[in-house]
Design a protein around this motif. Sequence first.
Motif, PDB file in Angstrom:
ATOM      1  N   THR A  68       1.121  -1.301   0.034  1.00 34.92           N
ATOM      2  CA  THR A  68      -0.070   0.620  -0.250  1.00 34.92           C
ATOM      3  C   THR A  68       0.843   1.069   0.290  1.00 34.92           C
ATOM      4  OG1 THR A  68      -0.253   0.202   2.402  1.00 34.92           O
ATOM      5  CG2 THR A  68      -1.826  -0.814   1.750  1.00 34.92           C
ATOM      6  N   GLY A  69       0.421   2.223  -0.361  1.00 32.14           N
ATOM      7  CA  GLY A  69       1.363   3.159  -0.265  1.00 32.14           C
ATOM      8  C   GLY A  69       1.887   3.677  -1.580  1.00 32.14           C
ATOM      9  N   GLU A  70       3.159   4.034  -1.284  1.00 33.52           N
ATOM     10  CA  GLU A  70       4.672   4.386  -2.351  1.00 33.52           C
ATOM     11  C   GLU A  70       4.742   3.097  -3.074  1.00 33.52           C
ATOM     12  OE1 GLU A  70       7.500   6.639  -0.642  1.00 33.52           O
ATOM     13  OE2 GLU A  70       6.476   7.639  -0.282  1.00 33.52           O
ATOM     14  N   VAL A  71       4.148   1.664  -3.012  1.00 28.50           N
ATOM     15  CA  VAL A  71       4.912   0.782  -3.829  1.00 28.50           C
ATOM     16  C   VAL A  71       4.027  -0.514  -3.326  1.00 28.50           C
ATOM     17  CG1 VAL A  71       6.887  -0.770  -4.268  1.00 28.50           C
ATOM     18  CG2 VAL A  71       7.354   1.135  -3.269  1.00 28.50           C
ATOM     19  N   ARG A  72       3.780  -0.932  -4.853  1.00 32.72           N
ATOM     20  CA  ARG A  72       2.865  -1.691  -4.676  1.00 32.72           C
ATOM     21  C   ARG A  72       2.960  -3.018  -5.341  1.00 32.72           C
ATOM     22  NH1 ARG A  72      -1.458   2.231  -5.141  1.00 32.72           N
ATOM     23  NH2 ARG A  72      -1.740   3.197  -2.990  1.00 32.72           N
ATOM     24  N   VAL A  73       2.734  -4.148  -5.487  1.00 29.60           N
ATOM     25  CA  VAL A  73       3.658  -5.512  -6.860  1.00 29.60           C
ATOM     26  C   VAL A  73       2.498  -5.773  -6.515  1.00 29.60           C
ATOM     27  CG1 VAL A  73       5.116  -6.937  -6.669  1.00 29.60           C
ATOM     28  CG2 VAL A  73       5.762  -5.123  -5.423  1.00 29.60           C
ATOM     29  N   TRP A  74       2.034  -6.758  -7.754  1.00 22.99           N
ATOM     30  CA  TRP A  74       0.745  -8.300  -8.020  1.00 22.99           C
ATOM     31  C   TRP A  74       1.336  -8.926  -9.063  1.00 22.99           C
ATOM     32  CZ3 TRP A  74       0.337  -2.869  -9.122  1.00 22.99           C
ATOM     33  CH2 TRP A  74      -0.579  -2.530 -10.603  1.00 22.99           C
ATOM     34  N   PRO A  75       0.661  -9.933  -9.088  1.00 24.26           N
ATOM     35  CA  PRO A  75       1.298 -10.601 -10.503  1.00 24.26           C
ATOM     36  C   PRO A  75       0.054 -10.164 -11.264  1.00 24.26           C
ATOM     37  CG  PRO A  75      -0.193 -11.867  -7.995  1.00 24.26           C
ATOM     38  CD  PRO A  75       0.279 -10.785  -8.053  1.00 24.26           C
ATOM     39  N   CYS A  76       0.320 -10.616 -12.376  1.00 26.12           N
ATOM     40  CA  CYS A  76      -0.218 -10.202 -13.603  1.00 26.12           C
ATOM     41  C   CYS A  76       0.277 -11.062 -14.820  1.00 26.12           C
ATOM     42  CB  CYS A  76       0.899  -8.778 -14.161  1.00 26.12           C
ATOM     43  SG  CYS A  76      -0.291  -8.251 -15.689  1.00 26.12           S
ATOM     44  N   GLY A  77      -0.782 -12.112 -15.072  1.00 27.76           N
ATOM     45  CA  GLY A  77      -1.182 -13.804 -15.181  1.00 27.76           C
ATOM     46  C   GLY A  77      -0.567 -14.838 -15.147  1.00 27.76           C
ATOM     47  N   ARG A  78       0.070 -15.716 -15.917  1.00 25.10           N
ATOM     48  CA  ARG A  78       0.480 -16.683 -14.545  1.00 25.10           C
ATOM     49  C   ARG A  78       2.504 -16.337 -14.781  1.00 25.10           C
ATOM     50  NH1 ARG A  78      -1.063 -22.005 -17.385  1.00 25.10           N
ATOM     51  NH2 ARG A  78       0.640 -22.036 -17.545  1.00 25.10           N
ATOM     52  N   VAL A  79       2.555 -15.246 -15.966  1.00 25.12           N
ATOM     53  CA  VAL A  79       3.841 -15.239 -16.394  1.00 25.12           C
ATOM     54  C   VAL A  79       4.415 -13.628 -16.222  1.00 25.12           C
ATOM     55  CG1 VAL A  79       3.668 -17.115 -17.486  1.00 25.12           C
ATOM     56  CG2 VAL A  79       3.718 -14.711 -18.841  1.00 25.12           C
ATOM     57  N   GLN A  80       3.635 -12.801 -15.283  1.00 30.73           N
ATOM     58  CA  GLN A  80       4.500 -10.764 -16.185  1.00 30.73           C
ATOM     59  C   GLN A  80       4.338 -11.104 -13.571  1.00 30.73           C
ATOM     60  OE1 GLN A  80       2.593  -9.615 -18.764  1.00 30.73           O
ATOM     61  NE2 GLN A  80       4.384 -10.048 -19.466  1.00 30.73           N
ATOM     62  N   ALA A  81       4.130  -9.643 -13.725  1.00 33.38           N
ATOM     63  CA  ALA A  81       4.783  -8.718 -12.571  1.00 33.38           C
ATOM     64  C   ALA A  81       4.356  -7.765 -12.708  1.00 33.38           C
ATOM     65  CB  ALA A  81       5.261  -9.624 -10.726  1.00 33.38           C
ATOM     66  N   ILE A  82       3.759  -6.940 -11.952  1.00 30.43           N
ATOM     67  CA  ILE A  82       3.526  -5.731 -11.959  1.00 30.43           C
ATOM     68  C   ILE A  82       3.787  -4.459 -10.790  1.00 30.43           C
ATOM     69  CG2 ILE A  82       2.560  -3.557 -12.403  1.00 30.43           C
ATOM     70  CD1 ILE A  82       2.279  -5.159 -14.617  1.00 30.43           C
ATOM     71  N   VAL A  83       4.931  -3.945 -10.641  1.00 31.28           N
ATOM     72  CA  VAL A  83       5.704  -3.402  -9.816  1.00 31.28           C
ATOM     73  C   VAL A  83       4.835  -1.754  -9.775  1.00 31.28           C
ATOM     74  CG1 VAL A  83       7.967  -2.318  -8.619  1.00 31.28           C
ATOM     75  CG2 VAL A  83       7.354  -4.693  -9.650  1.00 31.28           C
ATOM     76  N   GLU A  84       4.499  -1.122  -8.922  1.00 29.00           N
ATOM     77  CA  GLU A  84       3.778   0.056  -9.154  1.00 29.00           C
ATOM     78  C   GLU A  84       4.767   1.181  -7.682  1.00 29.00           C
ATOM     79  OE1 GLU A  84      -0.241   0.822 -10.192  1.00 29.00           O
ATOM     80  OE2 GLU A  84      -0.133   1.816  -8.321  1.00 29.00           O
ATOM     81  N   PHE A  85       5.590   2.221  -8.631  1.00 33.52           N
ATOM     82  CA  PHE A  85       5.980   3.285  -7.631  1.00 33.52           C
ATOM     83  C   PHE A  85       5.437   4.336  -7.638  1.00 33.52           C
ATOM     84  CE2 PHE A  85       9.301   0.425  -9.538  1.00 33.52           C
ATOM     85  CZ  PHE A  85      10.309  -0.256  -8.118  1.00 33.52           C
ATOM     86  N   HIS A  86       4.692   5.086  -6.249  1.00 31.23           N
ATOM     87  CA  HIS A  86       4.576   6.842  -6.090  1.00 31.23           C
ATOM     88  C   HIS A  86       4.691   7.316  -6.100  1.00 31.23           C
ATOM     89  CE1 HIS A  86      -0.256   4.568  -7.413  1.00 31.23           C
ATOM     90  NE2 HIS A  86       1.042   3.792  -6.726  1.00 31.23           N
ATOM     91  N   SER A  87       5.254   8.395  -6.165  1.00 36.03           N
ATOM     92  CA  SER A  87       6.010   9.549  -5.897  1.00 36.03           C
ATOM     93  C   SER A  87       5.774  10.842  -6.147  1.00 36.03           C
ATOM     94  CB  SER A  87       7.725   9.330  -6.406  1.00 36.03           C
ATOM     95  OG  SER A  87       7.104   9.953  -7.941  1.00 36.03           O
ATOM     96  N   ALA A  88       5.355  11.888  -5.326  1.00 31.92           N
ATOM     97  CA  ALA A  88       4.956  13.323  -5.864  1.00 31.92           C
ATOM     98  C   ALA A  88       5.367  13.863  -7.754  1.00 31.92           C
ATOM     99  CB  ALA A  88       6.328  13.718  -4.855  1.00 31.92           C
ATOM    100  N   GLN A  89       6.371  12.728  -8.418  1.00 31.48           N
ATOM    101  CA  GLN A  89       6.439  13.436  -9.601  1.00 31.48           C
ATOM    102  C   GLN A  89       5.659  12.467 -10.266  1.00 31.48           C
ATOM    103  OE1 GLN A  89       9.289  12.143  -6.956  1.00 31.48           O
ATOM    104  NE2 GLN A  89       9.423  14.833  -7.460  1.00 31.48           N
ATOM    105  N   GLY A  90       4.519  11.392  -9.507  1.00 30.14           N
ATOM    106  CA  GLY A  90       3.845  10.827 -10.874  1.00 30.14           C
ATOM    107  C   GLY A  90       3.949   9.478 -10.440  1.00 30.14           C
ATOM    108  N   VAL A  91       3.328   8.779 -11.232  1.00 27.99           N
ATOM    109  CA  VAL A  91       3.287   6.986 -11.011  1.00 27.99           C
ATOM    110  C   VAL A  91       4.002   6.196 -12.094  1.00 27.99           C
ATOM    111  CG1 VAL A  91       1.919   5.159 -10.496  1.00 27.99           C
ATOM    112  CG2 VAL A  91       0.896   7.217  -9.825  1.00 27.99           C
TER     113      VAL A  91
END
Length: 112
Positions: A68-91
């Motif tokens: 939650t917050g600045e960093v989030r990670v989740w699987p995307c299908g069976r072979v990929q993963a997403i890493v989402e970074f939130h900052s003052a400059q955007g996502v």
Amino acid sequence: MSVVEQHARAHIVTDEDLVEQEREAVPVVLRYDPDDDPRTVRVDLPGAHRMAVSRTLLEQGLRAPAGTGEVRVWPCGRVQAIVEFHSAQGVSVVQFESKTLVSFLRRTYAAR
């Protein structure tokens, strides 16, 4: 202890219209330095963008949505993963092949 560094390729996910070459994978560097911070992995993106993510969060996010917050990670299908970074400059949303992250994480635990 030794530093673990892995060069990889990832996709930067965006909703902007991009020309074909910008849709291709970009080089990233995954870095773990247990002497600097044994709980953190660094992700270096093109353009001198450096992000930090908890090693535990990265591992948890390969199996189920995590963070939650600045960093989030989740699987995307069976072979990929997403890493989402939130900052003052955007996502920043970065899509990796899961096997790349799993291999890197295994190396970080072997380096202890």
